[in-house]
Design a protein around this motif. Structure first.
Motif, PDB file in Angstrom:
ATOM      1  N   ALA A  83       0.829  -1.271  -0.017  1.00  0.00           N
ATOM      2  CA  ALA A  83       0.090   0.031  -0.039  1.00  0.00           C
ATOM      3  C   ALA A  83       0.844   1.349  -0.020  1.00  0.00           C
ATOM      4  CB  ALA A  83      -1.006  -0.269   1.289  1.00  0.00           C
ATOM      5  N   SER A  84       2.018   1.144   0.868  1.00  0.00           N
ATOM      6  CA  SER A  84       2.969   2.201   0.862  1.00  0.00           C
ATOM      7  C   SER A  84       3.421   2.520  -0.543  1.00  0.00           C
ATOM      8  CB  SER A  84       3.818   2.002   1.897  1.00  0.00           C
ATOM      9  OG  SER A  84       4.992   3.422   1.976  1.00  0.00           O
ATOM     10  N   VAL A  85       3.981   1.599  -1.170  1.00  0.00           N
ATOM     11  CA  VAL A  85       4.601   1.715  -2.426  1.00  0.00           C
ATOM     12  C   VAL A  85       3.720   2.215  -3.545  1.00  0.00           C
ATOM     13  CG1 VAL A  85       5.870   0.314  -4.345  1.00  0.00           C
ATOM     14  CG2 VAL A  85       6.418  -0.104  -1.836  1.00  0.00           C
ATOM     15  N   LEU A  86       2.517   1.741  -3.431  1.00  0.00           N
ATOM     16  CA  LEU A  86       1.364   2.194  -4.662  1.00  0.00           C
ATOM     17  C   LEU A  86       0.889   3.662  -4.405  1.00  0.00           C
ATOM     18  CD1 LEU A  86       0.125   0.897  -6.970  1.00  0.00           C
ATOM     19  CD2 LEU A  86      -1.775   0.140  -5.384  1.00  0.00           C
ATOM     20  N   SER A  87       0.958   3.862  -3.191  1.00  0.00           N
ATOM     21  CA  SER A  87       0.377   5.237  -2.879  1.00  0.00           C
ATOM     22  C   SER A  87       1.212   6.443  -3.552  1.00  0.00           C
ATOM     23  CB  SER A  87       0.372   5.494  -1.294  1.00  0.00           C
ATOM     24  OG  SER A  87      -0.082   6.900  -0.939  1.00  0.00           O
ATOM     25  N   THR A  88       0.749   7.533  -3.947  1.00  0.00           N
ATOM     26  CA  THR A  88       1.417   8.607  -4.482  1.00  0.00           C
ATOM     27  C   THR A  88       1.582   9.657  -3.633  1.00  0.00           C
ATOM     28  OG1 THR A  88      -0.708   9.593  -5.402  1.00  0.00           O
ATOM     29  CG2 THR A  88       0.411   8.159  -6.766  1.00  0.00           C
ATOM     30  N   GLU A  89       0.826   9.570  -2.301  1.00  0.00           N
ATOM     31  CA  GLU A  89       1.216  10.531  -1.213  1.00  0.00           C
ATOM     32  C   GLU A  89       1.939   9.659  -0.340  1.00  0.00           C
ATOM     33  OE1 GLU A  89      -2.521  12.070  -0.025  1.00  0.00           O
ATOM     34  OE2 GLU A  89      -2.816  12.844  -1.961  1.00  0.00           O
ATOM     35  N   ARG A  90       2.622  10.490   0.556  1.00  0.00           N
ATOM     36  CA  ARG A  90       3.260  10.015   2.010  1.00  0.00           C
ATOM     37  C   ARG A  90       2.425   9.268   2.790  1.00  0.00           C
ATOM     38  NH1 ARG A  90       7.518  13.920   4.629  1.00  0.00           N
ATOM     39  NH2 ARG A  90       8.518  13.218   2.762  1.00  0.00           N
ATOM     40  N   ASP A  91       2.514   8.114   3.036  1.00  0.00           N
ATOM     41  CA  ASP A  91       1.805   7.288   3.969  1.00  0.00           C
ATOM     42  C   ASP A  91       2.176   7.330   5.448  1.00  0.00           C
ATOM     43  OD1 ASP A  91      -0.054   6.572   2.241  1.00  0.00           O
ATOM     44  OD2 ASP A  91       0.466   4.720   1.820  1.00  0.00           O
ATOM     45  N   PHE A  92       1.482   7.578   6.344  1.00  0.00           N
ATOM     46  CA  PHE A  92       1.932   7.812   7.649  1.00  0.00           C
ATOM     47  C   PHE A  92       1.386   6.340   8.542  1.00  0.00           C
ATOM     48  CE2 PHE A  92       1.806  12.103   6.440  1.00  0.00           C
ATOM     49  CZ  PHE A  92       3.339  12.503   6.818  1.00  0.00           C
ATOM     50  N   ILE A  93       2.125   6.292   9.516  1.00  0.00           N
ATOM     51  CA  ILE A  93       1.862   5.221  10.470  1.00  0.00           C
ATOM     52  C   ILE A  93       1.915   5.625  12.188  1.00  0.00           C
ATOM     53  CG2 ILE A  93       4.016   4.015  10.577  1.00  0.00           C
ATOM     54  CD1 ILE A  93       2.815   1.516  11.053  1.00  0.00           C
ATOM     55  N   SER A  94       0.954   5.447  12.687  1.00  0.00           N
ATOM     56  CA  SER A  94       1.063   5.952  14.280  1.00  0.00           C
ATOM     57  C   SER A  94       1.697   5.049  14.895  1.00  0.00           C
ATOM     58  CB  SER A  94      -0.541   5.852  14.655  1.00  0.00           C
ATOM     59  OG  SER A  94      -0.927   4.430  14.572  1.00  0.00           O
ATOM     60  N   LEU A  95       2.223   5.609  16.125  1.00  0.00           N
ATOM     61  CA  LEU A  95       2.815   4.975  17.332  1.00  0.00           C
ATOM     62  C   LEU A  95       2.214   3.594  17.592  1.00  0.00           C
ATOM     63  CD1 LEU A  95       4.403   7.579  19.387  1.00  0.00           C
ATOM     64  CD2 LEU A  95       5.917   6.081  18.075  1.00  0.00           C
ATOM     65  N   PRO A  96       0.998   3.464  17.791  1.00  0.00           N
ATOM     66  CA  PRO A  96       0.415   2.176  18.022  1.00  0.00           C
ATOM     67  C   PRO A  96       0.609   1.150  17.061  1.00  0.00           C
ATOM     68  CG  PRO A  96      -0.844   3.644  19.008  1.00  0.00           C
ATOM     69  CD  PRO A  96       0.115   4.318  18.200  1.00  0.00           C
ATOM     70  N   GLY A  97       0.115   1.828  15.662  1.00  0.00           N
ATOM     71  CA  GLY A  97       0.407   1.048  14.552  1.00  0.00           C
ATOM     72  C   GLY A  97       1.716   0.422  14.357  1.00  0.00           C
ATOM     73  N   CYS A  98       2.735   1.218  14.638  1.00  0.00           N
ATOM     74  CA  CYS A  98       3.973   0.855  14.303  1.00  0.00           C
ATOM     75  C   CYS A  98       4.598  -0.070  15.335  1.00  0.00           C
ATOM     76  CB  CYS A  98       4.891   2.115  14.180  1.00  0.00           C
ATOM     77  SG  CYS A  98       6.767   1.825  13.912  1.00  0.00           S
ATOM     78  N   GLY A  99       4.215  -0.136  16.740  1.00  0.00           N
ATOM     79  CA  GLY A  99       4.423  -0.972  17.453  1.00  0.00           C
ATOM     80  C   GLY A  99       3.860  -2.311  17.647  1.00  0.00           C
ATOM     81  N   THR A 100       2.723  -2.244  16.882  1.00  0.00           N
ATOM     82  CA  THR A 100       1.888  -3.346  16.618  1.00  0.00           C
ATOM     83  C   THR A 100       2.664  -4.190  15.672  1.00  0.00           C
ATOM     84  OG1 THR A 100      -0.192  -2.554  17.244  1.00  0.00           O
ATOM     85  CG2 THR A 100      -0.255  -4.548  15.942  1.00  0.00           C
ATOM     86  N   GLN A 101       3.001  -3.537  14.453  1.00  0.00           N
ATOM     87  CA  GLN A 101       3.785  -4.070  13.386  1.00  0.00           C
ATOM     88  C   GLN A 101       5.042  -4.724  13.915  1.00  0.00           C
ATOM     89  OE1 GLN A 101       5.754  -2.267   9.953  1.00  0.00           O
ATOM     90  NE2 GLN A 101       4.276  -3.369   8.760  1.00  0.00           N
ATOM     91  N   MET A 102       6.080  -3.853  14.750  1.00  0.00           N
ATOM     92  CA  MET A 102       7.072  -4.579  15.358  1.00  0.00           C
ATOM     93  C   MET A 102       6.956  -5.802  16.009  1.00  0.00           C
ATOM     94  SD  MET A 102       9.882  -2.350  17.594  1.00  0.00           S
ATOM     95  CE  MET A 102      10.175  -1.217  16.498  1.00  0.00           C
ATOM     96  N   PHE A 103       5.885  -5.655  16.935  1.00  0.00           N
ATOM     97  CA  PHE A 103       5.844  -6.648  18.008  1.00  0.00           C
ATOM     98  C   PHE A 103       5.455  -8.133  17.173  1.00  0.00           C
ATOM     99  CE2 PHE A 103       2.309  -9.776  19.535  1.00  0.00           C
ATOM    100  CZ  PHE A 103       3.085 -10.045  20.578  1.00  0.00           C
ATOM    101  N   PHE A 104       4.742  -8.027  15.930  1.00  0.00           N
ATOM    102  CA  PHE A 104       4.385  -9.184  15.224  1.00  0.00           C
ATOM    103  C   PHE A 104       5.395  -9.878  14.562  1.00  0.00           C
ATOM    104  CE2 PHE A 104      -0.106  -8.226  16.210  1.00  0.00           C
ATOM    105  CZ  PHE A 104      -0.484  -9.583  16.726  1.00  0.00           C
ATOM    106  N   PHE A 105       6.341  -8.821  13.993  1.00  0.00           N
ATOM    107  CA  PHE A 105       7.497  -8.934  13.171  1.00  0.00           C
ATOM    108  C   PHE A 105       8.539  -9.809  13.928  1.00  0.00           C
ATOM    109  CE2 PHE A 105      11.753  -7.412  12.343  1.00  0.00           C
ATOM    110  CZ  PHE A 105      11.933  -8.179  11.229  1.00  0.00           C
ATOM    111  N   THR A 106       8.849  -9.037  15.163  1.00  0.00           N
ATOM    112  CA  THR A 106       9.785  -9.696  16.173  1.00  0.00           C
ATOM    113  C   THR A 106       9.114 -11.033  16.728  1.00  0.00           C
ATOM    114  OG1 THR A 106      10.322  -7.584  16.930  1.00  0.00           O
ATOM    115  CG2 THR A 106      11.122  -9.212  18.114  1.00  0.00           C
ATOM    116  N   PHE A 107       8.048 -11.176  17.120  1.00  0.00           N
ATOM    117  CA  PHE A 107       7.430 -12.403  17.741  1.00  0.00           C
ATOM    118  C   PHE A 107       7.705 -13.689  16.545  1.00  0.00           C
ATOM    119  CE2 PHE A 107       2.955 -14.463  17.982  1.00  0.00           C
ATOM    120  CZ  PHE A 107       3.557 -15.540  18.303  1.00  0.00           C
ATOM    121  N   LEU A 108       7.046 -13.203  15.360  1.00  0.00           N
ATOM    122  CA  LEU A 108       7.183 -14.465  14.310  1.00  0.00           C
ATOM    123  C   LEU A 108       8.178 -14.630  13.713  1.00  0.00           C
ATOM    124  CD1 LEU A 108       3.995 -13.114  12.543  1.00  0.00           C
ATOM    125  CD2 LEU A 108       3.951 -15.323  13.871  1.00  0.00           C
ATOM    126  N   GLY A 109       9.323 -13.691  13.796  1.00  0.00           N
ATOM    127  CA  GLY A 109      10.637 -13.933  13.225  1.00  0.00           C
ATOM    128  C   GLY A 109      11.644 -14.729  14.311  1.00  0.00           C
TER     129      GLY A 109
END
Length: 312
Positions: A83-109
């Protein structure tokens, strides 16, 4: 210092791969193809193992778990990146969203790396203690080992994520990757992070170094046992059951070591970008191909499943 994430809303945005829309579109198409191939490949491996009762053994049980982890891991990163690559505008992610992605990335990895060590132990028992294999690798133990890898990964990921997001972030900034990885996010904090870097190093030792040493030790005994096999066919069969696992281990731990076991001062965003693309998009595509191409039983089961599907 009064932190902005306490006084206002902080958002991060991901660094684009290119400023040229044409290049971004090519990257989007390449990533989408790799994501779909990885999902279909790992789903196929999981379904084939589940459908064919001849594959209901500890080795394939762990392989099915690995495939499911790869599906979840890819889905943690790929959709938001696409979604970020396809978007023509700058996409933002909130702190909670970033933390959620980091948690699952670290957990599953983390669970993925630990599970690879469990699979090495399974191969060690199968080759070095074949007569006691069914006794030593009971289904109860297999389930406990698989759950143990998930629980340990969950605990480490939760502690690391909570610790990092207690840091103050003073303004909305650009993350040097295309997802919320630990080191790039940590660099955006406006406070001293040496405690967090030390914690990350300890977690990396637990997730990468210790399992890799256990895998190496297992393969020392495995190779010694294989060399004692007199028939060439027996040695080839034993090596073939281990070669695919060893290839995946080298891909997984090599990438992790390049990023997390090097001093944080030597971290390069450019190198991190390249290695992360390999890890999040290319490796999930390669893993099911490696296991299916190097494993005769899995290939035969795939052929039988396809024949039954076509004849039904």
């Amino acid at each position: 210092m009064e932190s902005a994430n306490q006084t206002g809303i902080i958002h991060f945005h991901f660094r684009p791969f290119s400023k040229l829309p044409e290049v971004q579109m090519l990257i989007f198409v390449a990533f989408l193809i790799m994501y779909l191939v990885s999902i279909s490949g790992n789903v196929s491996v999981s379904l084939i193992i589940w459908i064919n009762h001849s594959l209901h053994t500890p080795m394939y049980f762990f392989l099915a778990n690995l495939a499911v982890l790869e599906i979840c891991y890819s889905s943690t990163i790929a959709p938001l990146t696409l979604a970020s690559v396809l978007s023509t505008e700058r996409d933002f992610i909130s702190l909670p969203g970033c933390g959620t992605q980091m948690f699952f990335f670290t957990f599953l990895g983390s669970a993925d790396c630990i599970l690879l060590a469990v699979m090495a132990y399974d191969r060690f028992v199968a080759i070095c203690h074949p007569l006691r294999y069914t006794l030593m690798m009971s289904w109860r133990l297999c389930v406990q080992l698989a759950l143990g890898s998930l629980v340990l990964g969950f605990i480490l990921a939760m502690q690391l994520t909570v610790l990092i997001f207690q840091l103050p972030f003073c303004s909305s900034k650009e993350i040097s990757l295309f997802y919320c990885d630990v080191l790039p996010v940590m660099r955006l904090a406006c406070a001293d992070t040496w405690v967090h870097e030390a914690t990350l190093f300890v977690v990396s030792i637990i997730v990468l170094t210790i399992p890799f040493l256990l895998i190496t030790l297992s393969y020392v005994f495995i190779v010694a046992a294989i060399l004692k096999i007199r028939s060439a066919e027996g040695r080839h069969k034993a090596f073939s059951t281990c070669s695919s696992h060893l290839t995946v281990v080298l891909l997984q731990y090599g990438r992790g070591g390049l990023i997390y076991l090097c001093p944080s001062s030597s971290y390069s965003p450019e190198r991190g970008q390249v290695v992360s693309v390999v890890y999040t998009f290319i490796t999930p595509v390669l893993n099911p191909l490696i296991y299916s191409m190097r494993n005769r039983e899995l290939k035969d089961a795939l052929k039988r499943t396809m024949i039954r599907f076509l004849l039904s």
